[in-house]
Structures are given as C-alpha cells and as structure tokens.
Design a protein around this motif. Sequence first.
Motif, mmCIF file in Angstrom:
data_model
loop_
_atom_site.group_PDB
_atom_site.id
_atom_site.type_symbol
_atom_site.label_atom_id
_atom_site.label_comp_id
_atom_site.label_asym_id
_atom_site.label_seq_id
_atom_site.Cartn_x
_atom_site.Cartn_y
_atom_site.Cartn_z
ATOM 1 N N TRP A 215 -0.138 10.795 7.753
ATOM 2 C CA TRP A 215 0.467 9.693 9.170
ATOM 3 C C TRP A 215 0.057 8.740 9.579
ATOM 4 C CZ3 TRP A 215 5.242 10.196 9.460
ATOM 5 C CH2 TRP A 215 5.912 11.200 8.961
ATOM 6 N N GLN A 216 -1.462 9.303 10.142
ATOM 7 C CA GLN A 216 -2.710 7.771 10.907
ATOM 8 C C GLN A 216 -1.743 6.264 10.125
ATOM 9 O OE1 GLN A 216 -6.329 8.378 11.556
ATOM 10 N NE2 GLN A 216 -6.768 7.281 12.604
ATOM 11 N N GLU A 217 -2.081 6.483 8.435
ATOM 12 C CA GLU A 217 -1.947 5.704 7.651
ATOM 13 C C GLU A 217 -0.413 4.662 8.197
ATOM 14 O OE1 GLU A 217 -3.668 5.074 4.217
ATOM 15 O OE2 GLU A 217 -5.579 5.762 4.846
ATOM 16 N N ILE A 218 0.929 5.710 7.829
ATOM 17 C CA ILE A 218 2.440 5.560 8.114
ATOM 18 C C ILE A 218 2.348 4.787 9.738
ATOM 19 C CG2 ILE A 218 4.573 6.771 8.011
ATOM 20 C CD1 ILE A 218 3.508 8.567 6.015
ATOM 21 N N LEU A 219 1.565 5.224 10.418
ATOM 22 C CA LEU A 219 2.217 4.930 11.345
ATOM 23 C C LEU A 219 1.512 3.580 12.593
ATOM 24 C CD1 LEU A 219 2.262 8.636 13.344
ATOM 25 C CD2 LEU A 219 4.383 6.642 13.342
ATOM 26 N N ARG B 279 0.406 -1.069 0.053
ATOM 27 C CA ARG B 279 0.022 0.010 0.124
ATOM 28 C C ARG B 279 0.510 1.669 -0.061
ATOM 29 N NH1 ARG B 279 0.124 2.374 4.721
ATOM 30 N NH2 ARG B 279 0.829 1.094 6.924
ATOM 31 N N LYS B 280 0.375 2.587 -0.772
ATOM 32 C CA LYS B 280 1.002 3.296 -0.411
ATOM 33 C C LYS B 280 0.405 4.582 0.432
ATOM 34 C CE LYS B 280 2.030 6.936 -2.755
ATOM 35 N NZ LYS B 280 2.200 8.163 -4.120
ATOM 36 N N PRO B 281 0.835 4.847 1.871
ATOM 37 C CA PRO B 281 0.281 4.851 3.127
ATOM 38 C C PRO B 281 -0.455 7.127 2.728
ATOM 39 C CG PRO B 281 1.934 5.174 3.451
ATOM 40 C CD PRO B 281 2.040 4.386 2.510
ATOM 41 N N LYS B 282 -1.517 7.034 2.695
ATOM 42 C CA LYS B 282 -1.934 8.667 2.384
ATOM 43 C C LYS B 282 -2.242 9.452 3.524
ATOM 44 C CE LYS B 282 -4.435 6.945 -1.531
ATOM 45 N NZ LYS B 282 -4.165 7.476 -2.882
ATOM 46 N N ARG C 155 -5.777 -1.811 9.565
ATOM 47 C CA ARG C 155 -5.189 -2.720 9.293
ATOM 48 C C ARG C 155 -5.899 -3.550 9.271
ATOM 49 N NH1 ARG C 155 -3.304 -2.048 14.565
ATOM 50 N NH2 ARG C 155 -3.620 -3.807 15.384
ATOM 51 N N ASN D 50 -5.579 1.402 4.829
ATOM 52 C CA ASN D 50 -5.378 1.335 3.178
ATOM 53 C C ASN D 50 -6.548 2.305 3.091
ATOM 54 O OD1 ASN D 50 -4.530 1.650 1.380
ATOM 55 N ND2 ASN D 50 -5.101 -0.429 0.862
#
Length: 60
Positions: free
Chosen positions: A34-38, A29-32, A53, A42
Amino acid sequence: MSIFKHLKFKVNFKKKYCPKCNEEQPKIRKPKGWQEILWGGNTCRNCGCKMDRLGNEREK
C-alpha cells in the motif's frame, strides 16, 4: 484561480537506479504494498531494496 492548485503531483521521469546495487529500475512498476501504491516508490528486483519515488532508500 485553479481549483487544483493545492494538488501537487510529483512525478519523476528520470532513470532511477537502486542505491544499493546500482541496478536500473523499470519505468513501469508493480507496487509491492500500500505504501508504494499511495506514495510511489519501488522495490529493487535484484537486491530487494525499498526506494521512494525519487530513488532514495526508504526507511522501513
């Protein structure tokens, strides 16, 4: 005793589907944001639904 005992990585390798449109989500996935990164998750490419997740719809 492991020094990494307190770290509990939760990774979901099962196929995920969007809870709104039932579109299969990509494994990579490509995070959109900071919440998706941490915390993982998706955003559906088809309808824009934000998921955690595990594939459940996320509150904004």
